[in-house]
Design a protein around this motif. Sequence first.
Motif, PDB file in Angstrom:
ATOM      1  N   CYS A 140       5.065   3.610 -12.527  1.00 23.59           N
ATOM      2  CA  CYS A 140       5.975   3.758 -11.387  1.00 23.59           C
ATOM      3  C   CYS A 140       5.509   2.806 -10.316  1.00 23.59           C
ATOM      4  CB  CYS A 140       5.927   5.205 -10.881  1.00 23.59           C
ATOM      5  SG  CYS A 140       6.575   5.371  -9.223  1.00 23.59           S
ATOM      6  N   VAL A 141       6.351   1.845  -9.972  1.00 25.35           N
ATOM      7  CA  VAL A 141       6.006   0.979  -8.862  1.00 25.35           C
ATOM      8  C   VAL A 141       6.692   1.550  -7.650  1.00 25.35           C
ATOM      9  CG1 VAL A 141       6.074  -1.322  -7.920  1.00 25.35           C
ATOM     10  CG2 VAL A 141       5.803  -0.979 -10.358  1.00 25.35           C
ATOM     11  N   GLU A 142       5.848   1.971  -6.708  1.00 26.32           N
ATOM     12  CA  GLU A 142       6.425   2.723  -5.615  1.00 26.32           C
ATOM     13  C   GLU A 142       6.678   1.851  -4.415  1.00 26.32           C
ATOM     14  OE1 GLU A 142       5.766   6.836  -3.414  1.00 26.32           O
ATOM     15  OE2 GLU A 142       4.045   5.904  -4.357  1.00 26.32           O
ATOM     16  N   PRO A 143       7.895   1.820  -3.964  1.00 28.88           N
ATOM     17  CA  PRO A 143       8.167   1.107  -2.725  1.00 28.88           C
ATOM     18  C   PRO A 143       7.593   1.908  -1.555  1.00 28.88           C
ATOM     19  CG  PRO A 143      10.194   1.820  -3.824  1.00 28.88           C
ATOM     20  CD  PRO A 143       9.073   2.479  -4.512  1.00 28.88           C
ATOM     21  N   LEU A 166      15.599  -7.376 -10.001  1.00 29.03           N
ATOM     22  CA  LEU A 166      14.344  -6.984 -10.631  1.00 29.03           C
ATOM     23  C   LEU A 166      14.358  -7.397 -12.094  1.00 29.03           C
ATOM     24  CD1 LEU A 166      11.782  -5.249 -11.148  1.00 29.03           C
ATOM     25  CD2 LEU A 166      13.304  -3.303 -11.418  1.00 29.03           C
ATOM     26  N   VAL A 190       8.321  -5.507  -7.050  1.00 28.13           N
ATOM     27  CA  VAL A 190       8.199  -4.651  -8.219  1.00 28.13           C
ATOM     28  C   VAL A 190       7.937  -5.472  -9.473  1.00 28.13           C
ATOM     29  CG1 VAL A 190       9.422  -2.994  -9.646  1.00 28.13           C
ATOM     30  CG2 VAL A 190       9.664  -2.924  -7.165  1.00 28.13           C
ATOM     31  N   CYS A 222       8.988   1.372 -17.218  1.00 25.73           N
ATOM     32  CA  CYS A 222       8.999   1.306 -15.760  1.00 25.73           C
ATOM     33  C   CYS A 222      10.042   2.284 -15.238  1.00 25.73           C
ATOM     34  CB  CYS A 222       9.382  -0.083 -15.282  1.00 25.73           C
ATOM     35  SG  CYS A 222       8.244  -1.326 -15.842  1.00 25.73           S
ATOM     36  N   GLY A 272      11.586   4.189 -11.604  1.00 27.91           N
ATOM     37  CA  GLY A 272      11.623   4.124 -10.157  1.00 27.91           C
ATOM     38  C   GLY A 272      11.856   5.505  -9.604  1.00 27.91           C
ATOM     39  N   ARG A 297       5.745  -4.306  -2.794  1.00 24.35           N
ATOM     40  CA  ARG A 297       7.157  -4.567  -2.591  1.00 24.35           C
ATOM     41  C   ARG A 297       7.751  -5.324  -3.772  1.00 24.35           C
ATOM     42  NH1 ARG A 297      11.238  -3.997   0.478  1.00 24.35           N
ATOM     43  NH2 ARG A 297      10.114  -2.549   1.760  1.00 24.35           N
ATOM     44  N   GLU A 335       4.363  -6.856  -9.753  1.00 26.67           N
ATOM     45  CA  GLU A 335       3.396  -5.785 -10.024  1.00 26.67           C
ATOM     46  C   GLU A 335       3.455  -5.374 -11.482  1.00 26.67           C
ATOM     47  OE1 GLU A 335       1.229  -4.270  -8.018  1.00 26.67           O
ATOM     48  OE2 GLU A 335       1.762  -5.272  -6.144  1.00 26.67           O
TER      49      GLU A 335
END
Lengths: 698, 232
Positions: free
Chosen positions: A88-91, A160, A126, A59, A61, A124, A129
């Motif tokens: 990539c968990v995108e905000p 997180l 993370v 993961c 960011g 949102r 997801e």
Amino acid sequence: MPEQAAHAVDQFFRKGNLIALRELALRRTAERVDAQMRTYMQEHGIHATWPAGERLLVCIGPNPAGAHLVRAGKRMATSLKCDWIVLCVEPPAQRISPADRAALVENLQMAQELGAQTATLGGRSVAEEVLAYARSNNITKIIVGKPTHPRWRDKLFGSLLDHLVRGSGDVDVYVITGEAEEGPVPRRAGGGQPAPAAEYLRAAAVILLCTAVNVVVFRFLSLTDVAMVYLLGVGLVASRYGRGPSLLASFLSIGLFDVLFVPPRFTFEVSDVRYLLTFGVMLGIALVISTLTLRIREQAVTARDRERRTAALYAMSRELAGTRGVSELIAVATRHLEETFGAAVQFLLPDANGRVEIPVGTPPAFPLSEKERSVAQWAFDHGRAAGAGTTTLGGAAAVYLPLSAAAGVIGVVGLRLPEATASQEPVQQRHLETFAAQAGLALERAILAERAQREQVEIEAERLRTSLLSSLSHDLRTPLGAISGAASSLLEDRGALVEATRRDLLSSIVDAVQRMNRLIGNLLDMIRVESGSLQVQKEWQPLEETVGVALIRLEERLRSHPVTVSLPPDLPLVPLDGVLIEQVFVNLLENAVKYTPPGTPVEISAKPAEGFVLVDVADRGPGIPAGEETRIFDKFHRVAGDAGAGGIGLGLTICRGVVTAHGGRIWAENRPGGGAVFRFTLPLEGPPPAVPSENPVE
Amino acid sequence: MASPGPTVLLIEDEPQMRRFLRASLESHDFQLIEAATAREGLAHATGRNPDVILLDLGLPDADGIDLTRQIREWSATPIIVISARGKEQDKIAALDAGADDYLTKPFGVGELLARLRVALRHAARAGDGRDEPTFTSGDLRVDLANRLVFVGDTEIHLTPTEYKLLTTLVRHAGKVLTHRMLLKEVWGPNVVEHTHYVHVYMTQLRHKVERDPTRPRYLLTEPGVGYRLKEE
């Protein structure tokens, strides 16, 4: 040869090489089995992780520390010899500075180059997801970066890492340290986009208004209440405008509060320390509220953006589902892609040699140079996006996405986005891919449907060829046999045949020839009807004349069937091609002769109707078998058990072709009281032309 | 020995057809000149002075319609063209270019001989410069001198246009006349496109002259080409 073998034993079949080969083979086997297992799990709806083989999820960011994580993931994946995925968990988009974004894109690209699959998720939460993704992809190990922010943030906002570890279940979570090379994570650019000057002015106005109120009510109220009014103002500003205006509002209110109301008044001096606390609270509240507001607004924007894209995707899917035909589908998908992404869109489909080409008959949406073409070709060949904003051949003017479908890549869609950088946004890139996937599936469906139709046509053509061949070989050979037999008898005759026999043989030759001539005529007509080369030369003429020609032509054959013609005197001239309509009558009459017993009557009649003339050819034969009313017009179709009737089943097909070419319609019915009636219409196409009249003389 | 029969120039590229026509014509006392190409045919037409020309429109080396036009430039020899069914436009073009009649393949010897006789008789009459005063075919009798028409013993009353149409056909009895020729003769050269005039008046004429207008005996339709008055 022996030398070479010896050489090979020395140089190649070394222990090390053999072990390496064995390892390669085993690894390949493991990969295959893993792929099969994942398919099985998907098919059977298994969501838990099966730790049968390792799968690594890294993961990252939007910060430079990601590069280290990617490399660490690569090392671990190599040592475990397993697949790895960089996620990539995108905000929401606004919260990432351009530098961070660049770093993120760079890290994802690097991951791809190092052999990882990459994925980008929005959202949102993370942790959730990531965990959902890990479960659905059978991930065994997750790698995340060690947090670099102060501990109190975790206490305040939740961690997180904590979420991940608690929710990971049977998945191992590795926390990797960020190394010194990365330095501290840069702070987010404060407050997102700068607020426009108008917001500062409004913020100041609000505080000035508060001040005015306070000046009026100060004499009735205590200082605390005045502070409350300011607090209300600051709260209002913070809830409406960005952080800058909020800070301005709080400083302004602190200043005004201090100068105007806090004793000693009209100085910045503060008599009591507790007012300092009041100032601090006002500042703090302004910050908290404005931060919250900002976040809500960001979420709203993100949600709206996602909503818009989802709606656009849904609109495209729905329209694609209702569209038939490859070119129509391409037009629909092109329009939707253009509207959604504001890009010039060009679909490219492979030709017979696997070269992607612009579909025939469409102008290119943007100039397609040889270079662009080769980028598109690369995307098609490798099934991966290429071109502007991607890791591959990024110098191209457009981005090319493969249209992937169940059976592989079926084409490429090129998009020239308004600005070259736009597609670098991972979320946008993902949206593009979703759209391309949708379009790809729809296109595949259309291509398969067209192929199936083509194959159906070919099967049909093959069937026709077969029945044509068998018909021809029978129907042409029979009269040929008769001719050949009769002619050779006559040739061999040494005066043995009596005159009556000779004449009989000769007339059988003539009959057979006439039959063949009719047959060939029918075939030629059929070919003209089928090939579309049937040219209708319409002239306004009386139907009577055309009927007459047909009756005269068939005089001999109609001897066995009395034919009555009843045409009303007011029947108008009809625009028709005399030769072709004559053929229709000839074929219908021949049919009547063939299928009805001798002596039964045949009736030809016509009557004018609104805009057309309706013609009937009716008999008193056995009628049409139920269910055959339409099929009798099909090529080579013969009513069951009519093998003796002769003909090859083309007559009615020709009739239909001719009538249709005239703009009319032909059908068959059974008559009340027995027998069949064939009816056709001939459109009138306006009033008949005038004919000069004259007075009867003589 | 009887005097030698009329000379027929046969311009036909198919040997099978030539063989059949040679056998049929020579057994009916025609003298035959054969040509396999248009060039050869043109040479024979000038050099041998035939009485009638049989011309196949499907020659390999030239367009039969052009050949007809070329021959017509200097010769009035009757030309009968041979063509296939479905080639009505070619037939019309050949007739308009000056051909006298046509035969549709496949045809019988009877039909061929009838056409040849009609062509030869018209050529002879044109040489005489005078028409028969009465025309008779079956029950139909046209008294050209007194402008009277009878079917059997009954006098038929015709309008001027009907009469003109009938007499035009009588003058060319046995020969096919295209719609265009009839329009030009009866209505004048300005209305040659108004084919429906001919159709309408022919229908009227049939209703007066024929016993069963749907099965005409005298006023025959040549589908897609024109009309022919049956001669007996």
